[in-house]
Structure formats: C-alpha cells, structure tokens
Design a protein around this motif. Structure first.
Motif, short mmCIF file in Angstrom:
data_model
loop_
_atom_site.label_atom_id
_atom_site.label_comp_id
_atom_site.label_asym_id
_atom_site.label_seq_id
_atom_site.Cartn_x
_atom_site.Cartn_y
_atom_site.Cartn_z
N HIS A 269 0.80 -1.23 0.00
CA HIS A 269 0.00 0.00 0.00
C HIS A 269 0.83 1.27 0.00
O HIS A 269 0.26 2.37 -0.06
N HIS A 270 2.17 1.15 0.03
CA HIS A 270 3.03 2.33 -0.15
C HIS A 270 3.94 2.20 -1.37
O HIS A 270 4.91 2.96 -1.51
N GLU A 271 3.65 1.26 -2.25
CA GLU A 271 4.41 1.14 -3.50
C GLU A 271 3.85 2.11 -4.53
O GLU A 271 2.66 2.45 -4.50
N ASP B 227 3.80 3.57 -8.82
CA ASP B 227 3.74 3.06 -10.18
C ASP B 227 5.12 2.80 -10.78
O ASP B 227 5.36 1.80 -11.44
N GLU B 228 6.05 3.77 -10.54
CA GLU B 228 7.34 3.70 -11.22
C GLU B 228 8.43 3.10 -10.34
O GLU B 228 9.60 3.14 -10.70
N GLY B 229 8.04 2.53 -9.18
CA GLY B 229 9.01 1.81 -8.36
C GLY B 229 9.68 2.65 -7.29
O GLY B 229 10.67 2.21 -6.70
N SER B 230 9.16 3.85 -7.00
CA SER B 230 9.81 4.72 -6.01
C SER B 230 9.27 4.54 -4.60
O SER B 230 9.68 5.25 -3.68
N GLY B 231 8.34 3.59 -4.42
CA GLY B 231 7.73 3.42 -3.10
C GLY B 231 8.52 2.48 -2.21
O GLY B 231 9.68 2.17 -2.45
N TYR B 232 7.86 2.02 -1.16
CA TYR B 232 8.51 1.13 -0.19
C TYR B 232 7.49 0.10 0.27
O TYR B 232 6.29 0.29 0.08
N PRO B 233 7.90 -1.03 0.81
CA PRO B 233 9.27 -1.37 1.24
C PRO B 233 10.14 -1.99 0.14
O PRO B 233 11.35 -1.99 0.25
N ALA B 234 9.54 -2.54 -0.92
CA ALA B 234 10.31 -3.30 -1.90
C ALA B 234 10.66 -2.51 -3.14
O ALA B 234 11.50 -2.93 -3.93
N GLY B 235 10.03 -1.35 -3.36
CA GLY B 235 10.30 -0.57 -4.55
C GLY B 235 9.82 -1.23 -5.82
O GLY B 235 10.39 -1.02 -6.90
N ALA C 18 7.18 -1.99 -9.00
CA ALA C 18 6.46 -1.10 -9.90
C ALA C 18 5.29 -1.84 -10.52
O ALA C 18 5.19 -3.06 -10.44
N SER C 19 4.41 -1.08 -11.15
CA SER C 19 3.33 -1.70 -11.91
C SER C 19 3.94 -2.50 -13.07
O SER C 19 4.99 -2.12 -13.59
N PRO C 20 3.32 -3.61 -13.47
CA PRO C 20 1.98 -4.09 -13.07
C PRO C 20 1.98 -5.02 -11.85
O PRO C 20 0.95 -5.62 -11.57
N GLU C 21 3.10 -5.16 -11.14
CA GLU C 21 3.13 -6.07 -9.99
C GLU C 21 2.24 -5.61 -8.84
O GLU C 21 1.74 -6.42 -8.07
N VAL C 22 2.04 -4.30 -8.70
CA VAL C 22 1.19 -3.79 -7.63
C VAL C 22 -0.26 -4.14 -7.94
O VAL C 22 -0.77 -3.83 -9.02
N THR C 23 -0.94 -4.78 -6.99
CA THR C 23 -2.29 -5.28 -7.26
C THR C 23 -3.32 -4.16 -7.27
O THR C 23 -3.11 -3.07 -6.73
N LEU C 24 -4.47 -4.45 -7.88
CA LEU C 24 -5.57 -3.50 -7.95
C LEU C 24 -5.99 -3.05 -6.56
O LEU C 24 -6.14 -1.86 -6.28
#
Length: 266
Positions: free
Chosen positions: A168-170, A172-180, A182-188
């Motif tokens: 929930h803190h990731e 689109d472009e991979g700048s989030g956390y904890p794993a960094g 990016a889409s499309p791996e982040v679920t709906l």
C-alpha cells in the motif's frame, strides 16, 4: 357498571440506523483488537466482522460516512481512527467501481490492519510538532512488512489481504517502499488502498501541518507522493470514483468551518 376501554400500547418507530454510531462502534472494537492482536485466537474472523460493519455503515449513508472524516467525528486515537477512515474511503470507491463483495471485504480488512506493525509508534508520530526524523522514517518504511508478518503470525492466510498491506506504499514507477516494486506487480486492491490511505492522511490535521480541503486531498492523492508523478491508483481508478470523496457535503462543511462558521450537523 361502565365498561373500561384499554388503550393499545404506543407504537414507537424504530430508530433509524446511524452511520456515525456504527463507525464509532467499529472504532472501539478495532482499538481493542489491534492492541491485543497477538493474543487473539480468531483474529481474521474478528477483523472481517469489523470490516463488514464498516461496509454496512457506508451503505447506510455514504455522504455521512465521509463527512465524519472531514469533520473529525469518529472518536478514538489517531492511529486506529485513520484505519477506520481509510476503510470508509476504500469502501466508497470500491462501491463506485462495482467491486464484488468478497474483494470489497478483503480490501476493507486490509485497510483496518495496514498499520498494525507500527501501531505503538503511530500515535507518537501524530503528536510530534516537527517532521519525522531519519530513524522514525525508517520505522515508517518497515511497517508494511512488519504489519504483514504480524497478520501471518495470527493466522491470516488470505494472499490478497497480505499483498494489499505489503504494497500500500508502493508507487507506479518503483519509487515506493518497502520493496520498490512497480506496476503491473502492484495489485488493484493495493492501489485502491494506497489512494484511500493518502487521501485520509491529507485531510487530517497534524501537529506540524494543517489539514487540506477534501477536493485538494483527492487531487494530491491522485498524483501520488511528492516527486513521484501520478500514482498507480490515479491511472487505474475511474475518474468518477477518484472525484467522489471531494464532492460530498462534508467538503462544503469544512470550507464553511474554515471561514469561522459552524459546520453542519450530521
């Protein structure tokens, strides 16, 4: 002897269900549950039951449920109240997307438990008068993993629930956390939860900053974290769903309140 006439007992109309009352009950139950989560023997069922009650509160009156957020009507500590408020926004948007009942219940349960890994720190962070330190930010960056680990420890086996909490803190472009990731791996559902979480954080006041108007909060949540560009959620959710929380009576109430006039009653 004159006959006596027995009056029939009075008939009272049943009290109309209250979205605010329902949400305050949910908040009290969630507060007890989260603070004792490691000792709960049926944690998953308990959380799902509270999630179902949050959904029912929104069904009673979605306008009032959202106005409760804007006008700070839900009682309790910020750490738990924020989870209830995030769940409300999640349900409102999920309903506008016509999400199926099972998925809606899962993402609502994820909203209620997304921060359990830093629950004891969250209230301290809220009461600070300055931005978080480097060490405190490290705690924030670890909390999705720690929350997911705690949920697994108490028997939650729903992969979608766990993935929502983890992601929930990731961004689109991979700048989030904890794993960094990016889409499309982040679920709906994780994208939906991310939007709702940011939105509620924006419209809630902190000791070191003021709250912002709901309409501005929706726009900023749609863009994602500062410097990250438009969020994964913004590219995914229908425009009508993203705008929905900004167009309710509570938004107008907050604007009137900031001009010194009393907000409307609920």
């Amino acid at each position: 002897m004159a006959e006596t006439y027995q009056l029939p007992p009075p008939v009272f109309a049943a009290a109309a269900p209250s979205a605010l009352h329902q949400l305050n009950l949910c908040n009290r139950r969630l507060e007890r549950l989260l603070h004792n989560l490691r000792n709960e023997h049926n944690a998953e069922a308990e959380v799902r039951d509270i999630a179902a009650d949050v959904i029912r509160a929104v069904e009673i009156n979605p306008d009032v449920a959202l106005a409760c957020i804007f006008l700070s009507q839900i009682n309790g500590t910020y750490a738990v109240r924020h989870c209830i408020e995030t769940a409300v926004v999640t349900v409102v948007i999920a309903r506008s997307m016509q999400m199926n009942a099972a998925s809606m219940l899962t993402v609502t349960a994820a909203a209620l438990t997304m921060n359990v890994g830093m629950l004891r720190h969250h209230e301290t962070f809220q009461n600070k008068n300055t931005p978080l330190s480097k060490e405190e930010m490290a705690i924030v960056h670890r909390h999705p993993e720690e929350s997911a680990d705690m949920l697994r420890c108490v028997g939650v086996e729903d992969d979608d629930w766990i993935s929502c909490v983890l992601m929930h803190h990731e961004n689109d472009e991979g700048s989030g956390y904890p794993a960094g990731i990016a889409s499309p791996e982040v679920t709906l559902n994780a994208k939906l939860l991310s939007f709702a979480d940011r939105y509620c954080a924006q419209v809630s006041a902190r000791n070191y900053r003021k709250s912002i108007l709901p309409s501005t909060g929706a726009a900023q949540s749609d863009r994602g974290p500062r410097g990250a560009g438009r969020s994964a959620t913004g590219r995914l959710l229908p425009a009508r769903a993203r705008r929905l929380p900004a167009r309710l009576p509570g938004a107008a109430g907050r604007r009137r309140d900031r001009r010194g006039q009393p907000p409307p009653g609920l």
